[in-house]
Design an enzyme around this catalytic site. Structure first.
Site, PDB file in Angstrom:
ATOM      1  CG  ASP A   1       5.941 -30.219 -37.853  1.00  0.00           C
ATOM      2  OD1 ASP A   1       5.927 -30.677 -36.696  1.00  0.00           O
ATOM      3  OD2 ASP A   1       4.912 -29.804 -38.413  1.00  0.00           O
TER       4      ASP A   1
HETATM    5  C1  BGC Z   1       2.775 -30.607 -35.849  1.00  0.00           C
HETATM    6  C2  BGC Z   1       3.421 -29.421 -35.171  1.00  0.00           C
HETATM    7  C3  BGC Z   1       3.667 -29.723 -33.729  1.00  0.00           C
HETATM    8  C4  BGC Z   1       4.532 -30.964 -33.639  1.00  0.00           C
HETATM    9  C5  BGC Z   1       4.910 -31.336 -32.224  1.00  0.00           C
HETATM   10  C6  BGC Z   1       3.531 -31.891 -35.587  1.00  0.00           C
HETATM   11  O1  BGC Z   1       2.842 -33.004 -36.029  1.00  0.00           O
HETATM   12  O2  BGC Z   1       2.691 -30.359 -37.229  1.00  0.00           O
HETATM   13  O3  BGC Z   1       2.612 -28.280 -35.318  1.00  0.00           O
HETATM   14  O4  BGC Z   1       4.271 -28.630 -33.110  1.00  0.00           O
HETATM   15  O5  BGC Z   1       3.842 -32.039 -34.212  1.00  0.00           O
HETATM   16  O6  BGC Z   1       3.851 -31.862 -31.533  1.00  0.00           O
END
Ligand code: BGC
Length: 733
Positions: free
Chosen positions: A266
């Site tokens: 993530d």
């Molecule tokens: C979120 C994810 C997301 C990623 C990219 C993160 O902060 O938890 O779900 O896909 O950002 O934007």
């Protein structure tokens, strides 16, 4: 530059051979670059420099094909290895055409429609050059304080798995190499939704059996359905952050489940091991995460900065790096990026096309759950004057909900727009918003509203949450309506005109009082671009509500976590507890018995999982099970007759639950194991048949082995998690 071999050469070779050939020619720098993903919301020239140096595998958040195509050209023509980039985006519920939030989609219980809508989403997104979508999110969410409950399919494991798999099929289409397909990304692996106290990013403490039986199965369902990638979660479970958890990412996911796709961290979660307190610095974090099995580092640059040194010093085996790069190259080849690296050009654009909007509208309609109706809805011929109030009646941006990055609010159809457009000729529609937005505390318009309410045949109040009240990092400790919305409803309810309250929100709110004072309640979640039209159709009866709750509604925040498939416990509440006023002052021991309950609130929820009303009524009868004794590899065949006993067409969601009282480990009271939507004309009856493989009843037994246990089971076929007909069967040797 050696990657872009002529297509005819590629076509003759298998993807694996092509990957090996390419890998054998790559330098260590080329390889490390293939594991580094970056946000594209920055100066394009700077990004170009990076691409030219070969330090990027994937760029997020650029949706202008002119820009992505130019960056792609640089990658192919000017970077050392010439490997195409993969453009990624959070395509969570629709793209330009915004669908209901996933929690709303789940309320439709309609996997076919969800798949069709997800396919449309892929059409829109791929037109903008996106080939990797960070969805579906399949975290099990049992705490409405958690802002990301909006992005989930709710509290149930089986349902989340089925609906998420529908999204994967819709995104990935028939073949990943089709230019209208996007690689899906099942997230967040794993347990993220169980954040302590509902505070986003918080620690989780999920024990091994619960992890395996409740949180992991939706991911397994997506892996089995060919999901191309998986994203790790931010949380640490029982001491280990997911991104550095080798057991999770390698032993379980790859070795036991056979997952061959890409694992991406993530956002910054590789370096996140540092604040978690299990890595000293980015170098240490990079070492732990690559060895754990996290292939791509989203935006922390830890791999880019340190992998080379780690490999040179022998702290990471180059074979580990190769394995991760192999998976990334394979995905790019499967997507056909080496042959067709540029954004597809559609002859006829699908963005906001009629078909796409109509499907979004149907899904929004099906996601609306009617929680109460004292013969007010649908509005009939006798209704000549309607008063519309509330801050969500005309909130084109807010109704799209969280993660509507590409939704353009000028395309949103709000309730007031749709009501005027569709019914304005026949009905006088007065509109007094009263509050400019849901957190507005002004009471200035209340008197005017009351006066108008007296003249109206019905009041339609649209209340709820702004877009920014739910979603990532947007948790709440109170689930009451914000601002002066409750006071506004109290004020309008004082007038003797029937009140229909429509909630548009990212989560279940605590609405007991509003249910009491309203004559009808529609829960529409954040319904997306077409939300207003969907609601107008329901309010005036063009369609009948058919949504059912994918999540339990608490009476108050203190009841959380509350979910239907809780365990039996040794001191089960009977349902009479929670009346503090009835306890005499001198009571020493509880006069309510010793049960698992609260003194001050009933043990039951306000609305239970699976609940939802229709404009017609349904009756179930004649439950019949083919065999009452089955073995572990049998399939149970069970049926029930569903009758539309009302006066208009409608759709019922027949829900199949099973439960057992005695097993080697404690069991949930009941668990959802199947569901079907059935549309029936007035008076029509149909036998609805279910096939339930006995293997679906497996759980991790006392020895922590996934197995079906012999014994007696109850099976319910019902219209929600509490009402239904039951039968019994036994699993035998
Ligand atoms: C979120 C994810 C997301 C990623 C990219 C993160 O902060 O938890 O779900 O896909 O950002 O934007």
């Amino acid at each position: 530059m050696f990657a872009l071999l002529p297509f005819c050469v590629f076509a003759q070779q298998s993807i694996d051979q092509r990957v090996e050939e390419l890998l054998s020619k790559m330098t260590i720098e080329d390889k490390i670059g293939q594991l580094n993903q970056m946000d594209g919301r920055r100066d394009v020239e700077k990004i170009k420099d990076e691409v030219r140096r070969g330090t990027l595998t994937s760029i997020m958040n650029i949706v202008d094909p002119a820009v992505t195509n130019e960056l792609q050209r640089v990658a192919i023509e000017e970077s050392p290895a010439g490997i195409p980039l993969l453009f990624a985006r959070d395509v969570v519920h629709g793209f330009n055409t915004v669908l209901p939030i996933p929690l709303g989609m789940a309320a439709s219980w309609d996997e076919e429609l969800i798949e069709a809508a997800a396919r449309n989403t892929a059409l829109e997104a791929t037109e903008r050059g996106i080939r990797w979508a960070f969805a579906p999110m399949m975290d099990i969410a049992r705490d409405a304080r958690w802002g990301r409950i909006a992005e989930s399919f709710g509290e149930d494991t089986y349902m989340a798995g089925r609906l998420a798999a529908a999204v994967v099929r819709g995104y990935q289409g028939e073949s990943l190499s089709d230019q209208t397909s996007m690689a899906a990304c099942a997230k967040h692996f794993v347990g993220y939704g169980d954040a302590e106290g509902g505070r986003d990013y918080n620690t989780t403490t999920i024990p091994p059996r619960t992890l395996r039986d409740v949180y992991l199965p939706p991911f397994k369902a997506c892996v089995d359905d060919g999901c191309a990638s998986i994203m790790t979660s931010f949380n640490d479970n029982d001491g280990l952050p997911s991104t550095g958890n080798r057991w999770l990412l390698t032993e379980l996911l790859r070795e036991q489940w056979g997952f061959e796709g890409v694992v991406v961290s993530d956002w910054g979660s590789v370096a996140g091991l540092i604040p978690h307190g299990v890595a000293h610095d980015k170098r240490d974090a990079a070492q732990q995460c690559i060895v754990a099995g996290c292939d791509v580092d989203m935006s922390s640059r830890s791999y880019l900065l340190h992998l080379k040194d780690l490999i040179e010093k022998g702290e990471v085996d180059e074979a580990v790096l190769d394995e991760a790069v192999r998976r990334v190259l394979k995905l790019k080849m499967e997507l056909g990026l080496f042959e067709q690296p540029y954004a597809r050009t559609a002859e006829k654009s699908d963005i906001y096309s009629e078909e796409v909007l109509n499907t979004a509208c149907r899904l929004a309609e099906e996601s609306v759950v009617m929680l109460k109706n004292e013969s007010v809805l649908p509005l009939g011929e006798d209704v000549k004057r309607v008063l519309v109030v509330g801050p969500m009646a005309d909130a084109p941006y807010d109704q799209m909900g969280t993660w509507a990055l590409d939704g353009d609010k000028t395309h949103s159809v709000t309730p007031i727009m749709a009501l005027r457009e569709e019914w304005g000729d026949r009905v006088v529609i007065d509109y007094i918003p009263c509050l400019t937005h849901p957190r507005d505390k002004s009471t200035a318009e209340f008197k005017k509203m009351q006066k108008a309410a007296r003249k109206a045949d019905v009041v339609l109040a649209f209340v709820g949450e702004e877009q920014m009240m739910s979603g990532e990092a947007h948790s709440l400790s109170s689930l009451d309506l914000q601002g002066a919305q409750s006071q506004m409803l109290e004020a309008v309810a004082e007038v003797d005109t029937p009140l229909v309250t429509v909630f548009m929100a990212g989560r279940p709110l605590t609405i007991a009082r509003q249910v009491e004072i309203s004559d009808a309640i529609l829960y529409a979640w954040h319904p997306g671009t077409m939300g207003g039209k969907a609601l107008a159709n329901i309010i005036f009866g063009k369609s009948s509500p058919s949504g059912k709750l994918p999540v339990t509604f608490p009476r108050n925040v203190g009841q959380i976590p509350i979910y239907y498939n809780h365990k039996h416990t040794s001191h089960r509440a009977k349902g009479t507890e929670g009346n503090l006023d009835s306890i005499p002052r001198e009571a020493y021991q509880s006069v309510m018995g010793h049960t698992s309950s609260y003194l001050d609130v009933a043990p039951s929820p306000l609305f239970h999982f699976g609940y939802g009303l229709s404009y017609t009524t349904f009756e179930l009868s004649d439950i019949a099970i083919e065999k009452t004794a089955v073995t572990a590899d049998d399939t149970i065949r069970v049926s029930v007759v569903v009758k539309n006993s009302g006066t208009r067409e409608g759709t019922e969601v027949v829900q199949l639950y099973t439960g057992r009282k005695t097993a080697s480990v404690t069991q949930p009271m009941k668990e959802l194991k199947g569901f079907q939507r059935v549309t029936l004309a007035a008076g029509e009856s149909r036998k609805v048949e279910f096939e339930l493989p006995v293997s679906r009843l497996a759980f991790h037994n006392r020895d922590m082995v996934l197995a079906v246990e012999e014994g007696k089971y109850t099976l319910w076929l019902g219209t929600d998690s509490q009402n239904g007909l039951k039968t019994y069967f036994k699993i035998i040797k």
